[in-house]
Scaffold this active site. Structure first.
Site, PDB file in Angstrom:
ATOM      1  N   PHE A  31      36.617  38.258  38.946  1.00  0.00           N
ATOM      2  CA  PHE A  31      38.050  38.854  38.575  1.00  0.00           C
ATOM      3  C   PHE A  31      38.846  38.751  40.035  1.00  0.00           C
ATOM      4  CE2 PHE A  31      35.012  40.892  35.790  1.00  0.00           C
ATOM      5  CZ  PHE A  31      35.929  41.088  34.523  1.00  0.00           C
ATOM      6  N   LYS A  32      39.871  38.013  39.436  1.00  0.00           N
ATOM      7  CA  LYS A  32      41.071  38.053  40.635  1.00  0.00           C
ATOM      8  C   LYS A  32      42.067  38.948  40.321  1.00  0.00           C
ATOM      9  CE  LYS A  32      44.206  34.684  42.709  1.00  0.00           C
ATOM     10  NZ  LYS A  32      44.979  33.550  42.527  1.00  0.00           N
ATOM     11  N   VAL A  33      42.040  39.939  40.878  1.00  0.00           N
ATOM     12  CA  VAL A  33      43.071  41.035  40.989  1.00  0.00           C
ATOM     13  C   VAL A  33      44.311  41.045  41.996  1.00  0.00           C
ATOM     14  CG1 VAL A  33      43.519  43.514  40.643  1.00  0.00           C
ATOM     15  CG2 VAL A  33      41.303  42.462  39.970  1.00  0.00           C
TER      16      VAL A  33
END
Length: 305
Positions: free
Chosen positions: A166-168
């Site tokens: 997950f790239k937040v």
């Protein structure tokens, strides 16, 4: 679950000639420079690669060139975002066949109002996962305008196990990363941040194990992660403080143009051209960027000299 991918995975810029064509020789130099920056992996065809200004044929060319030229030296993530589930799945299949190690997708959206609901988002990622047996990184970015709740992200990780990265890069990214890790547990294999690593220290404190910046200074970002991972907080803070003015200037003043300008100055590529409707940096902004870059002295500024 043992972490498979962690560390610094910068986005490769797409170099163009002054007249706007793909600079394929320059693309190879960009990739070689990034490998020499000691990156942990490379992401291609992302927003910072100007993917929204590339034709389908150009995407195909760049996909094959990048995977062939990197040739396994580092893992490669291929961005496959599209509103159409069928097209996103086809892109993932193509990336897998070309040798990609992971694919990255934003949730399906088109413009400000055309967005999938939670059911559609779940089905979108599930069908991409069926199309290619690769890990999937979900990109949670303001650009999409899609509000991805912690509950939805954790559910995706549980129900579609390939969605484990997950790239937040939303506002308050550290808080969201911390909540996601708590809600998803072992299903969250790789919590990453983005936004040129502008909130990196807070995100590392929240549990991020990777960052996806630009290719401007990953060699100087890497020590921050290494110090933090080894519990050397004072050293991590000092290393980050040294480069934060350049990161801030890139993020707030230049955007994707910064890497190209520094790489041109450093002899990596011949032109820092971007495609219309993007415009070149104002000369004063360019001078400010290079002043800060010279003070930080990243490899990209001297690689080709």
């Amino acid at each position: 679950m043992t972490l498979a991918y962690a560390g610094v995975f910068p986005i490769a810029p797409t170099p163009f000639t002054e007249s706007g064509e793909l600079d394929l020789a320059g693309m190879r130099s960009v990739l070689d420079c990034m490998v020499d920056q000691k990156v942990d992996g490379i992401c291609i065809l992302a927003n910072y690669s100007e993917q929204f200004l590339l034709s389908d044929a150009e995407r195909d060319t760049l996909l094959e060139l990048c995977l062939a030229h990197v040739a396994g030296r580092v893992p490669v993530i291929v961005t496959c975002s599209h509103y159409s589930t069928d097209i996103a799945a086809a892109r993932a299949t193509q990336a897998h066949k070309a040798g990609a190690n992971m694919v990255m997708l934003m949730p399906p959206y088109h413009g400000a109002t055309l967005k999938a609901d939670e059911k559609g988002i779940l089905e979108h990622y599930a069908r991409v996962a069926e199309a290619a047996p690769l890990p999937i990184m979900l990109q949670d970015a303001p650009l999409s305008g899609v509000n991805l709740s912690i509950g939805l992200l954790a559910r995706l990780a549980r129900e579609v196990p390939q969605v484990c990265y997950f790239k937040v890069e939303t506002p308050n990214a550290a808080a969201k990363l911390r909540a996601l890790i708590e809600a998803g547990g072992k299903a969250i294999q790789g919590p990453f941040d983005g936004e040129e690593s502008i909130t990196l220290m807070a995100d590392l404190d929240a549990g991020a194990t990777g960052t996806m910046p630009s290719a401007l200074l990953p060699d100087l970002i890497r020590p921050v992660l290494e110090h933090h991972r080894q519990g050397r907080r004072t050293e991590a803070m000092a290393a980050y403080a040294r480069i934060l003015p350049l990161i801030n200037y890139e993020n707030r003043q230049c955007g994707l143009r910064a890497t190209k300008t520094v790489m041109m100055e450093g002899g990596v590529i011949k032109s820092d051209a971007v495609r219309h409707p993007l415009e070149a940096l104002h000369p004063a902004t360019r001078d400010g960027l290079l002043e800060l870059a010279r003070a930080a002295n990243p490899l990209a500024l001297r690689w080709g000299k």
